[in-house]
Design an enzyme around this catalytic site. Structure first.
Site, PDB file in Angstrom:
ATOM      1  N   ASP A 150      36.977  97.633  79.511  1.00  0.00           N
ATOM      2  CA  ASP A 150      37.256  98.979  80.000  1.00  0.00           C
ATOM      3  C   ASP A 150      36.239  99.385  81.056  1.00  0.00           C
ATOM      4  O   ASP A 150      36.562 100.037  82.039  1.00  0.00           O
ATOM      5  CB  ASP A 150      37.152  99.984  78.852  1.00  0.00           C
ATOM      6  CG  ASP A 150      38.367  99.906  77.975  1.00  0.00           C
ATOM      7  OD1 ASP A 150      39.207  99.022  78.223  1.00  0.00           O
ATOM      8  OD2 ASP A 150      38.463 100.722  77.049  1.00  0.00           O
ATOM      9  N   ALA A 151      34.973  99.021  80.796  1.00  0.00           N
ATOM     10  CA  ALA A 151      33.914  99.435  81.720  1.00  0.00           C
ATOM     11  C   ALA A 151      34.181  98.835  83.095  1.00  0.00           C
ATOM     12  O   ALA A 151      34.035  99.501  84.122  1.00  0.00           O
ATOM     13  CB  ALA A 151      32.562  98.976  81.186  1.00  0.00           C
TER      14      ALA A 151
ATOM     15  N   ASP B 113      37.095 100.640  84.673  1.00  0.00           N
ATOM     16  CA  ASP B 113      36.663 101.932  85.198  1.00  0.00           C
ATOM     17  C   ASP B 113      35.886 101.741  86.491  1.00  0.00           C
ATOM     18  O   ASP B 113      35.992 102.534  87.423  1.00  0.00           O
ATOM     19  CB  ASP B 113      35.751 102.641  84.200  1.00  0.00           C
ATOM     20  CG  ASP B 113      36.544 103.150  83.015  1.00  0.00           C
ATOM     21  OD1 ASP B 113      37.763 103.300  83.153  1.00  0.00           O
ATOM     22  OD2 ASP B 113      35.928 103.386  81.964  1.00  0.00           O
TER      23      ASP B 113
ATOM     24  N   SER C 267      46.304 111.052  82.054  1.00  0.00           N
ATOM     25  CA  SER C 267      45.105 110.241  81.960  1.00  0.00           C
ATOM     26  C   SER C 267      43.920 111.176  82.174  1.00  0.00           C
ATOM     27  O   SER C 267      44.117 112.381  82.356  1.00  0.00           O
ATOM     28  CB  SER C 267      45.204 109.193  83.060  1.00  0.00           C
ATOM     29  OG  SER C 267      44.129 108.331  82.985  1.00  0.00           O
ATOM     30  N   LEU C 268      42.718 110.651  82.173  1.00  0.00           N
ATOM     31  CA  LEU C 268      41.552 111.518  82.363  1.00  0.00           C
ATOM     32  C   LEU C 268      40.716 111.022  83.526  1.00  0.00           C
ATOM     33  O   LEU C 268      40.542 109.813  83.700  1.00  0.00           O
ATOM     34  CB  LEU C 268      40.683 111.502  81.101  1.00  0.00           C
ATOM     35  CG  LEU C 268      41.255 112.179  79.856  1.00  0.00           C
ATOM     36  CD1 LEU C 268      40.398 111.853  78.644  1.00  0.00           C
ATOM     37  CD2 LEU C 268      41.336 113.684  80.054  1.00  0.00           C
TER      38      LEU C 268
ATOM     39  N   GLU D 296      34.433 115.763  72.224  1.00  0.00           N
ATOM     40  CA  GLU D 296      34.872 114.913  71.108  1.00  0.00           C
ATOM     41  C   GLU D 296      34.832 113.469  71.578  1.00  0.00           C
ATOM     42  O   GLU D 296      34.855 113.214  72.788  1.00  0.00           O
ATOM     43  CB  GLU D 296      36.299 115.286  70.700  1.00  0.00           C
ATOM     44  CG  GLU D 296      37.301 114.931  71.784  1.00  0.00           C
ATOM     45  CD  GLU D 296      38.608 115.701  71.690  1.00  0.00           C
ATOM     46  OE1 GLU D 296      39.367 115.413  70.772  1.00  0.00           O
ATOM     47  OE2 GLU D 296      38.839 116.571  72.556  1.00  0.00           O
TER      48      GLU D 296
ATOM     49  N   LYS E 264      35.841 109.822  72.773  1.00  0.00           N
ATOM     50  CA  LYS E 264      37.008 109.218  73.426  1.00  0.00           C
ATOM     51  C   LYS E 264      37.307 107.946  72.649  1.00  0.00           C
ATOM     52  O   LYS E 264      36.542 106.981  72.683  1.00  0.00           O
ATOM     53  CB  LYS E 264      36.696 108.902  74.890  1.00  0.00           C
ATOM     54  CG  LYS E 264      37.898 108.354  75.630  1.00  0.00           C
ATOM     55  CD  LYS E 264      37.606 108.275  77.113  1.00  0.00           C
ATOM     56  CE  LYS E 264      38.834 107.897  77.921  1.00  0.00           C
ATOM     57  NZ  LYS E 264      39.449 106.650  77.539  1.00  0.00           N
TER      58      LYS E 264
ATOM     59  N   ASP F 142      38.858 104.497  71.615  1.00  0.00           N
ATOM     60  CA  ASP F 142      39.346 103.356  72.379  1.00  0.00           C
ATOM     61  C   ASP F 142      40.530 102.715  71.659  1.00  0.00           C
ATOM     62  O   ASP F 142      40.403 101.684  71.010  1.00  0.00           O
ATOM     63  CB  ASP F 142      38.200 102.353  72.550  1.00  0.00           C
ATOM     64  CG  ASP F 142      38.536 101.313  73.595  1.00  0.00           C
ATOM     65  OD1 ASP F 142      39.551 101.485  74.295  1.00  0.00           O
ATOM     66  OD2 ASP F 142      37.782 100.336  73.696  1.00  0.00           O
TER      67      ASP F 142
ATOM     68  N   GLU G  59      45.528 109.321  69.413  1.00  0.00           N
ATOM     69  CA  GLU G  59      45.194 107.913  69.610  1.00  0.00           C
ATOM     70  C   GLU G  59      45.436 107.117  68.340  1.00  0.00           C
ATOM     71  O   GLU G  59      45.010 107.510  67.260  1.00  0.00           O
ATOM     72  CB  GLU G  59      43.711 107.821  70.013  1.00  0.00           C
ATOM     73  CG  GLU G  59      43.349 106.589  70.772  1.00  0.00           C
ATOM     74  CD  GLU G  59      43.626 106.710  72.278  1.00  0.00           C
ATOM     75  OE1 GLU G  59      44.258 107.704  72.707  1.00  0.00           O
ATOM     76  OE2 GLU G  59      43.213 105.783  73.001  1.00  0.00           O
TER      77      GLU G  59
ATOM     78  N   TYR H 147      44.654 114.775  69.198  1.00  0.00           N
ATOM     79  CA  TYR H 147      43.706 115.509  70.053  1.00  0.00           C
ATOM     80  C   TYR H 147      44.387 116.318  71.150  1.00  0.00           C
ATOM     81  O   TYR H 147      43.723 116.976  71.938  1.00  0.00           O
ATOM     82  CB  TYR H 147      42.672 114.570  70.670  1.00  0.00           C
ATOM     83  CG  TYR H 147      43.252 113.356  71.378  1.00  0.00           C
ATOM     84  CD1 TYR H 147      44.039 113.490  72.502  1.00  0.00           C
ATOM     85  CD2 TYR H 147      42.989 112.074  70.905  1.00  0.00           C
ATOM     86  CE1 TYR H 147      44.563 112.392  73.141  1.00  0.00           C
ATOM     87  CE2 TYR H 147      43.519 110.962  71.541  1.00  0.00           C
ATOM     88  CZ  TYR H 147      44.309 111.123  72.651  1.00  0.00           C
ATOM     89  OH  TYR H 147      44.837 110.039  73.274  1.00  0.00           O
TER      90      TYR H 147
ATOM     91  N   CYS I  33      35.382  78.764 110.115  1.00  0.00           N
ATOM     92  CA  CYS I  33      36.222  79.144 108.983  1.00  0.00           C
ATOM     93  C   CYS I  33      36.381  77.945 108.049  1.00  0.00           C
ATOM     94  O   CYS I  33      36.791  76.872 108.491  1.00  0.00           O
ATOM     95  CB  CYS I  33      37.587  79.616 109.487  1.00  0.00           C
ATOM     96  SG  CYS I  33      38.770  79.883 108.161  1.00  0.00           S
TER      97      CYS I  33
ATOM     98  N   CYS J  50      40.277  76.777 108.178  1.00  0.00           N
ATOM     99  CA  CYS J  50      40.970  76.188 109.328  1.00  0.00           C
ATOM    100  C   CYS J  50      40.007  75.563 110.332  1.00  0.00           C
ATOM    101  O   CYS J  50      40.449  74.921 111.281  1.00  0.00           O
ATOM    102  CB  CYS J  50      41.842  77.235 110.022  1.00  0.00           C
ATOM    103  SG  CYS J  50      40.880  78.509 110.852  1.00  0.00           S
TER     104      CYS J  50
ATOM    105  N   CYS K 195      37.242  84.784 110.958  1.00  0.00           N
ATOM    106  CA  CYS K 195      37.854  83.566 111.477  1.00  0.00           C
ATOM    107  C   CYS K 195      38.660  83.947 112.711  1.00  0.00           C
ATOM    108  O   CYS K 195      39.383  84.948 112.706  1.00  0.00           O
ATOM    109  CB  CYS K 195      38.756  82.997 110.405  1.00  0.00           C
ATOM    110  SG  CYS K 195      39.995  81.881 111.038  1.00  0.00           S
TER     111      CYS K 195
ATOM    112  N   CYS L 149      45.446  80.071 111.125  1.00  0.00           N
ATOM    113  CA  CYS L 149      44.594  79.835 109.947  1.00  0.00           C
ATOM    114  C   CYS L 149      45.473  79.995 108.706  1.00  0.00           C
ATOM    115  O   CYS L 149      46.054  81.061 108.488  1.00  0.00           O
ATOM    116  CB  CYS L 149      43.440  80.837 109.914  1.00  0.00           C
ATOM    117  SG  CYS L 149      42.533  80.794 108.353  1.00  0.00           S
TER     118      CYS L 149
HETATM  119  S1  IVH Z   1      42.877 113.936  76.084  1.00  0.00           S
HETATM  120  C1  IVH Z   1      45.190 115.895  78.714  1.00  0.00           C
HETATM  121  N1  IVH Z   1      41.192 113.195  74.244  1.00  0.00           N
HETATM  122  O1  IVH Z   1      41.944 108.396  76.912  1.00  0.00           O
HETATM  123  C2  IVH Z   1      44.523 114.658  78.578  1.00  0.00           C
HETATM  124  N2  IVH Z   1      42.310 111.506  75.448  1.00  0.00           N
HETATM  125  O2  IVH Z   1      41.585 107.903  79.742  1.00  0.00           O
HETATM  126  C3  IVH Z   1      45.066 113.829  77.503  1.00  0.00           C
HETATM  127  N3  IVH Z   1      41.771 109.239  74.740  1.00  0.00           N
HETATM  128  O3  IVH Z   1      45.288 108.672  77.804  1.00  0.00           O
HETATM  129  C4  IVH Z   1      44.069 112.986  76.926  1.00  0.00           C
HETATM  130  N4  IVH Z   1      40.387 109.791  73.135  1.00  0.00           N
HETATM  131  O4  IVH Z   1      44.704 107.645  75.501  1.00  0.00           O
HETATM  132  C5  IVH Z   1      42.044 112.793  75.179  1.00  0.00           C
HETATM  133  N5  IVH Z   1      39.729 112.679  72.531  1.00  0.00           N
HETATM  134  C6  IVH Z   1      40.563 112.288  73.471  1.00  0.00           C
HETATM  135  C7  IVH Z   1      40.819 110.928  73.706  1.00  0.00           C
HETATM  136  C8  IVH Z   1      41.703 110.578  74.720  1.00  0.00           C
HETATM  137  C9  IVH Z   1      40.973 108.795  73.760  1.00  0.00           C
HETATM  138  C10 IVH Z   1      42.517 108.383  75.646  1.00  0.00           C
HETATM  139  C11 IVH Z   1      43.947 108.771  75.833  1.00  0.00           C
HETATM  140  C12 IVH Z   1      44.074 109.042  77.307  1.00  0.00           C
HETATM  141  C13 IVH Z   1      42.960 108.232  77.848  1.00  0.00           C
HETATM  142  C14 IVH Z   1      42.534 108.714  79.207  1.00  0.00           C
END
Ligand code: IVH
Length: 713
Positions: free
Chosen positions: A52-53, A56, A101-102, A135, A137, A139, A193, A245, A438, A441, A456, A462
């Site tokens: 994931d890192a 990202d 997503s976030l 809170e 996150k 995984d 999740e 969540y 190059c 080529c 090149c 090429c």
């Molecule tokens: S809120 C409105 N809260 O992270 C935004 N997401 O990178 C909805 N995730 O798609 C997501 N823990 O699958 C929220 N405490 C948390 C979370 C969380 C894990 C995931 C979730 C989201 C992804 C975004």
């Protein structure tokens, strides 16, 4: 301050600042592909290619490049996409509200920017308190549970955010997902999740290992694999957990704040995270982050950061969304990892525009659970320990084959070499020399003044450039031919079946039914798949002008420029004739070209040269196509397609908010009044803009009328 604490974003921006436009373009193409592949592998196939890192870090770098080179922002930017399209085998469910997503924060400073950005957007002064929630996150993978009249009607994965997979039968086997509720709104979509604990993951793998079954790489994959079983009984045997969540559609508001909403979900029987906190200040948010990070190792399940959300739901509403992420929430990610390893060699890759890119070949090393064996080295200056302006990087330490190097996997494209250990350098280690020919080529590779890379000079002769150009040609934002990706292009190229773009469109004639050599007889192909490819190719004979221009892959001509050119010239004939006529810098065609807002002299030169050098190929290709002129935008809202200007003081929202709302409705917001302005929204204190609008006969309304117009009054 240790290097680890330095803001990743800053570092990435500094690195991106070293790129020239061509490198940036190549990297954007490369990254988009990496992100897309990683996305598919992660979300759809449950088999992550990278951590994931690292993922990202790709996104971070991609965003930095988009920010520095706005002309490279693609319509299909991977930053605008969430997850992956649903896999086959499950029914599809279209989410009533998109699953979001976030955005990510990588430092305390990023979080401070998030908070101050919200204050600015909403016009809230620093002395007025603003509460957030914090809170972990989790995984795992997100799931949307739809309840109607208190009963679970379906469960869907996120998929691409708009459409997910129907995993209802499997979700029903999860003990922490209630089948019936009591006291919930008639319609309630609960989002959260699905994940697996470390203990359950270990025993699942042990059981599988005993019987020669599938071994999962990490708990997330185990959870995803378990939820996506076609047989729900298998899911039942795997202990999945669920934290709620968030929520999607609801027939009535759940609460007034995020905190109350979470308490309500808890009262309805959902598990919510025990580390959830309400924070009254930035300091409290960061303290909660530190607390959660300190507990990370003993939680018994994987988390990869802390999510902050603005507490007041009315303010969340006002902030709204960017394309795939809410403005009111952010994920503060935990830092990524480092490792030392041996640099075994430096390979040179040749890109679409001929740029020679050095790539580190590393003794494989595990960094945070992922084996790394390659890393980018950017260009010769980077290896030599200086940036494009000659300023030292790594305090001037150069990198040599045989060195011990520190591999860094956050904020980078592919992993990057961050440092080198001079104490372990062999006495006879030689400085790295970039080849002046190059490697593909043999043509000279030159570095022009002002360019940070060697290129090149072989052009289309090429093989590396030619094949990379073809891959670009069929890529998603260009011709996007289903079933004809990089792999197929390479294989057709190797066998001489496709050498130029036109060859794609004569594939059926040459290798279709009745021909001596047929596609259906190639390894990996059959009658059905061959026919499907021919059809997919035919489908793309009708192509929008902007895509065609982009597909040529000319230096400096990205999707935005392609769209600009398409709308300026309108038709293919006009574009081609004008660009050919523009060879003469004294011509009206040249003057017209560089007068286009967004087309500079370098870009113009690249266009003219490209159309001239490849005139024959281009004409041959165009003859196989039906090129579609750009269409005017149809109006969906009262301001769609209109150009608006705001002036004076807005009293009920900030400028940023007003602009965001107008743009969300399809309007363009300009900074000054001109003949192109359709509407001026003038608050108290409006000055010269209002006068000018009156002179030009442009409609002027006040803030209340504006709010009424967009239905927010
Ligand atoms: S809120 C409105 N809260 O992270 C935004 N997401 O990178 C909805 N995730 O798609 C997501 N823990 O699958 C929220 N405490 C948390 C979370 C969380 C894990 C995931 C979730 C989201 C992804 C975004």
């Amino acid at each position: 301050m240790s290097p680890d604490d330095r803001s990743k974003r800053e570092r990435v921006s500094a690195e991106v600042a070293q790129l020239d436009a061509d490198q940036a373009r190549e990297e954007v193409t490369y990254l988009a592909k990496q992100i897309e592949q990683a996305n598919q592998a992660y979300h759809r196939d449950d088999a992550p290619l990278v951590s994931d890192a690292e993922f990202d870090s790709w996104r971070l770098r991609y965003a930095a490049i988009e920010a520095r080179f706005p002309h490279l922002v693609r319509a299909d930017s991977p930053l605008k996409q969430i997850g992956a399209s649903p896999a086959d085998g499950f029914g599809k469910i279209t989410h009533m509200k998109r699953m979001l997503s976030l955005a990510n924060a990588f430092s305390a400073e990023d979080v401070a920017d998030f908070v101050s950005g919200i204050r600015r957007f909403l016009n809230i002064a620093p002395e007025i308190p603003l509460a957030f929630t914090a809170e972990p996150k989790i995984d795992g993978l997100s799931l949307s549970l739809r309840y109607e009249r208190q009963s679970l009607v379906y469960a869907a994965t996120r998929g691409d955010g708009a459409t997910g997979e129907d995993v209802t039968a499997n979700a029903r086997t999860v003990a922490e997902i209630p089948h019936r509720l009591s006291g919930a709104p008639d319609i309630l979509e609960v989002r959260g999740e699905i994940f697996m604990s470390h203990a359950d993951f270990t025993s699942l793998n042990a059981r599988h290992s005993a019987v020669g079954g599938k071994i999962f790489a990490n708990p997330r994959n185990a959870a995803a694999g378990s939820l996506r079983q076609l047989d729900p009984e298998i899911t039942r045997a795997r202990p999945l957990r669920f934290f709620a969540y968030a929520w999607g559609e609801t027939s009535e508001p759940l609460a007034e704040t995020q905190t109350q909403a979470i308490l309500r979900l808890e009262a309805l029987g959902f598990q919510t995270n025990p580390l959830f906190r309400r924070c009254e200040s930035l300091d409290e948010m960061l303290a909660t982050y530190a607390e959660i990070e300190a507990q990370r190792a003993t939680l018994g399940y994987d988390i990869d950061g802390v999510v902050y959300k603005l507490d007041a739901l009315s303010l969340q509403e006002r902030l709204g969304l960017r394309s795939t992420t809410p403005r009111w929430a952010i994920a503060h990610k935990f830092p990524a990892e480092l490792a030392w390893t041996l640099l075994e060699g430096i390979d040179i890759q040749v890109g679409r525009t001929g740029a020679l890119s050095p790539v580190a070949r590393l003794k494989p090393v595990t960094v945070g659970g992922v084996v790394v064996s390659n890393a980018t080295l950017h260009n010769e200056d980077y290896i030599a320990g200086r940036d494009s302006r000659g300023a030292p990087i790594r305090e001037g330490r150069d990198i040599r084959v045989g060195d011990w190097v520190e591999v860094y996997r956050a904020g980078d494209v592919i992993p990057k070499i961050r440092d080198v250990d001079l104490a372990r350098r062999a006495a006879d280690a030689a400085r790295f020399q970039m080849p002046d020919h190059c490697p593909e080529c043999g043509n000279p590779a030159l570095r022009e003044p002002g360019d940070s890379v060697r290129r090149c000079t072989g052009g289309m002769s090429c093989p590396a450039q030619a094949v990379e150009r073809l891959k670009h040609f069929v890529s998603r934002p260009a011709f996007d031919i289903e079933g004809l990706g990089a792999k197929q292009i390479e294989s057709f190229w190797r066998d001489g079946w496709i050498a130029t773009p036109r060859d794609i469109f004569t594939l059926r004639e040459r290798f279709g039914p009745g021909q001596p050599r047929q596609l259906k007889n190639r390894e990996g192909w059959g009658a059905k798949s061959a026919e499907k490819l021919f059809d997919a190719i035919d489908e793309k004979r009708r192509i929008p002008l902007s895509r065609l221009i982009f597909a040529f892959g000319l230096r400096h001509v990205g999707e935005t420029t392609a769209a600009l050119l398409a709308s300026h010239y309108g038709t293919w004939d006009s574009l081609r004739d004008s660009l050919r006529a523009a060879c003469d810098p004294e011509s009206a065609a040249f003057a017209d070209l560089i007068a286009i807002d967004g087309v500079g002299p370098v870009m113009a030169q690249s266009l003219i040269a490209g159309f001239q050098a490849e005139a024959e190929q281009i004409d041959a290709l165009a003859a196989c196509l039906e090129i579609l002129a750009p269409q005017a935008r149809t109006s969906e809202s009262p301001v769609a397609g209109k150009t608006l200007v705001f002036t004076g003081t807005l009293e009920r929202m900030s400028r940023a908010e007003a602009k965001a709302r107008a743009e969300a409705l399809g309007a363009k917001v300009a900074g000054s009044v001109s003949a192109k302005t359709d509407l001026l929204i003038a608050g108290p204190g409006a000055g010269s803009k209002a006068t000018k609008a009156a002179e030009l006969g442009i409609e002027v309304i006040d803030e209340d009328q504006w709010l009424a117009l967009i239905g927010a009054g």
